[in-house]
Design an enzyme around this catalytic site. Structure first.
Site, PDB file in Angstrom:
ATOM      1  CE  LYS A 140     -82.323 -55.029 -45.128  1.00  0.00           C
ATOM      2  NZ  LYS A 140     -81.165 -55.119 -46.000  1.00  0.00           N
ATOM      3  CB  VAL A 141     -85.923 -49.760 -41.151  1.00  0.00           C
ATOM      4  CG1 VAL A 141     -86.780 -48.552 -41.525  1.00  0.00           C
ATOM      5  CG2 VAL A 141     -86.463 -51.016 -41.809  1.00  0.00           C
TER       6      VAL A 141
END
Length: 344
Positions: free
Chosen positions: A339-340
């Site tokens: 996600k990051v």
């Protein structure tokens, strides 16, 4: 079973309404910081970089401000100081925690720029803390790895930015976006036909021009991320300079345009050319003219061009999620992605 990605696509009208309610009252803050600057520098990576492309076209076409996309490596790898006096640096990050983007915004300020952050990470995120003005979106937590509601709310924040910079547009158009997106969720067009057309294809060329170019780039990225297609996002002007040679029976085109856009006639002509060459041309938006020129059509929003990209991406998101499931891929957690994303 409904995927997280599909649920989050459906949450976009509410996320957009909440973001606009939060950010439209802050146009004056943007105006104040913008008055000290002449041009813009957008700092982003990945999906956020596609949002930056929308910001660049919007600010240049409607606010008359020269804009550019930053190369963060100049700050983080080459560590070269530039004269950014008179520049408004706009850093975009869904999480507000991507170290490269935070570091590049700090570098821009050290070089003399004013700083705006666009993030869903909240006012306490490192990116928001580094900015003079933080435009925090209200998408809520996004659990699927492919960005959907965080992307469209970034576009909404950039539209507010453009209003603060004096864009010659009607603010009421922006208020119409959530309803237009809601309508598209219920009436996406011939989604099944486009999914079927891409099922056995190794790749696709996704093309748009002007404000729709950002949608072409983001749709191509989603198809790469979640469906593992060799999807190429191009301006149709660049496509015509040579890469159109790859469009054939095994590599269809997916063409994007807003209604009443100056780029629409060229997009229609491209669709006709692709079909005449024996390839499939699937379309998103562009009204009846583009739909008739193509092989199968996904609907676009009933919105003016300057806000249309917030709706044009929705059929591409739905297509990606549906195609991934048909291919046996979990769109919530594509291989190799987090996600990051942190880069050096």
């Amino acid at each position: 079973m409904t995927t997280k990605m599909r649920s989050e696509i459906a949450e976009q009208p509410a996320a957009l309404r909440a973001t606009l309610d939060s950010l439209l009252p802050r146009i004056g803050e943007v105006r104040a910081v913008g008055e000290r600057t002449r041009q813009l520098l957008f700092i982003a990576r990945g999906t956020s970089d596609n949002a930056a492309v929308y910001g660049r076209y919007l600010v240049e076409s409607h606010a008359g401000r020269l804009s550019a996309l930053a190369a963060p490596s100049i700050a983080t790898t080459y560590r070269r100081k530039l004269d950014l006096d008179g520049v408004l640096a706009v850093a975009i990050s869904q999480s507000g925690r991507t170290e490269e983007i935070v570091e590049t915004l700090a570098w821009a300020k050290d070089c003399g720029a004013a700083a705006v952050a666009v993030t869903n990470g909240g006012p306490d995120s490192p990116l928001a803390q580094a900015a003079d003005v933080a435009l925090c979106t209200e998408a809520g937590e996004e659990k699927a790895v492919p960005a959907t509601k965080t992307y469209t709310t970034q576009l909404a924040a950039l539209a507010v930015l453009a209003l603060g910079l004096g864009a010659d547009v009607d603010q009421d158009d922006l208020r119409r976006v959530p309803d237009a997106v809601e309508k598209l969720l219920g009436e996406p067009g011939d989604l099944d036909a486009v999914v079927e057309g891409l099922l056995d294809k190794p790749g696709v060329v996704v093309s748009g021009r002007g404000l729709a170019f950002s949608t072409a780039l983001e749709t191509a990225l989603k198809l790469k991320e979640a469906c593992y297609l060799h999807a190429m996002g191009l301006s149709y002007a660049d496509l015509l300079h040579g890469p159109i040679a790859v469009v054939d029976a095994d590599t269809p085109a997916l063409l994007v345009a807003a209604e009443n856009s100056p780029t629409l006639p060229g997009t229609v002509a491209l669709a006709e050319r692709v079909v005449a060459a024996g390839a499939a041309a699937y379309t998103i938006g562009g009204g009846e003219g583009l739909a008739r020129a193509g092989t199968a059509a996904l609907n676009g929003p009933d919105l003016p061009e300057w806000v249309a990209p917030m709706g044009l991406i929705v059929p591409g998101q739905l297509l990606t999620e549906a195609l991934a499931r048909r291919l046996g891929v979990d769109p919530d957690a594509p291989r190799g992605l987090n996600k990051v994303t942190q880069t050096d």
